[in-house]
Structure formats: C-alpha cells, structure tokens
Design a protein around this motif. Structure first.
Motif, mmCIF file in Angstrom:
data_model
loop_
_atom_site.group_PDB
_atom_site.id
_atom_site.type_symbol
_atom_site.label_atom_id
_atom_site.label_comp_id
_atom_site.label_asym_id
_atom_site.label_seq_id
_atom_site.Cartn_x
_atom_site.Cartn_y
_atom_site.Cartn_z
ATOM 1 N N HIS A 51 3.037 30.024 -18.518
ATOM 2 C CA HIS A 51 3.102 31.434 -18.933
ATOM 3 C C HIS A 51 3.938 32.256 -17.946
ATOM 4 N N PHE A 110 12.041 27.579 -22.131
ATOM 5 C CA PHE A 110 12.277 28.943 -21.668
ATOM 6 C C PHE A 110 12.771 29.781 -22.792
ATOM 7 N N GLN A 143 7.909 32.291 -18.308
ATOM 8 C CA GLN A 143 8.493 32.743 -19.569
ATOM 9 C C GLN A 143 9.118 34.126 -19.392
#
Length: 168
Positions: A140, A168, A143
């Motif tokens: 997380h 990504f 990203q």
C-alpha cells in the motif's frame, strides 16, 4: 549505510526501555522476506506516541540526536535522529485506538493516516524475530508515486517471496 547489526542494536535498546516499535520501509521489507536484499540508508520506525520520551532517551543513550533542519515533513508526522556513522532514523509516532488500529498525525489541522490493526506483524532480521508492518501495508505504501529503483527492488522481493501482485 544502516547495517543489520545496527538495526538489531536499536531494537534491543528500545525493547530494554519498554518501547514498542515496528519497522517500516526497506528494512521492514527485508524483515518480511527474512534476508537483507539491498543496502539501506536509514531505518524507518513507528512507535507509540505516548512512549516517545522513552524512545528518544533510549536512542540518545546510543548516541542519536534529533535533527531538525531539512526534515520535510516534520513533526507531528515524523522526526529524524542521526547517530554514529551518520546513521539516520526516521521515526513516526502512532496513536493507538481501542480496536488496535493506529493513527499517524500528518499535520496540526487534524489530518491523519490510519493503520488498520492487522498490519502490525513480525518478521526476521539475521535470525532475530522483529516487529514490522505487513506485506499488504508495505505494498500500500508503494502505490501512487513514481517508483525509485529501490522501490522496484523492494516490491520484487515481496513478489518473489509471497507470490503477490505488486504493480505500481
């Protein structure tokens, strides 16, 4: 350069002082995969906000001192301590909630990032069990921005170890 032995020394001093911390960033990924995958310029640690005086005292006993210049963003989201050999600690205070989740204040206007309760897990560095953030939380965090080479290496390590998608 922040070597594995120095990471373990920091964790041992904090544990001895009764402080709870979790490794994030590159060292957190190495803890999840159970091996050192690359060189690390710093160590990212999350800690209980109410334990911050004890965290700082334990780190000062190891020769670390807070750096205030050039730290962006700075408090309340994070602060930096520099230690022997120029080792850099990036510290993130967390305020835990009754359900086990935690909030990291981002600014003084009330902005915060939430860590779900299940992201606080354990990994291993040089055969020593260490607290860190989960695979899902690490993915997380990687990203929404243009990845650097080290980010690509980190995600490849998680993908190779856990067989997960890390696009990504």
């Amino acid at each position: 350069m922040f070597e594995a032995g120095a990471v373990l020394d920091v964790l041992a001093a904090l544990r001895k002082a009764g402080c709870q911390v979790w490794i994030a960033g590159g060292w957190g990924i190495d803890a999840l995969v159970g091996r050192v995958t690359r060189e690390h310029g710093d160590l990212d640690l999350l800690h209980r906000e109410e334990q911050e005086p004890a965290v700082i005292a334990a780190l000062e006993s190891l020769g670390y001192a807070e750096r205030t210049e050039g730290v962006v963003p700075g408090r309340p989201a994070r602060f930096v301590m520099i230690g022997p050999g120029g080792r850099e600690l990036d510290l993130h205070p967390l305020r835990f909630q009754p359900d086990g989740s935690a909030l990291q204040r981002l600014d003084d206007s009330g902005g915060a990032f939430t860590y779900p309760a299940g992201v606080f897990v354990a990994g291993e560095i040089e055969g020593v069990r260490v607290p860190c953030l989960s695979v899902e939380q690490q993915v997380h965090f990687h990203q929404g921005y243009q990845p650097r080479e080290r980010d690509l290496l980190d995600m490849a390590s998680l993908r190779d170890t856990y067989g997960i998608s890390t696009h990504f």
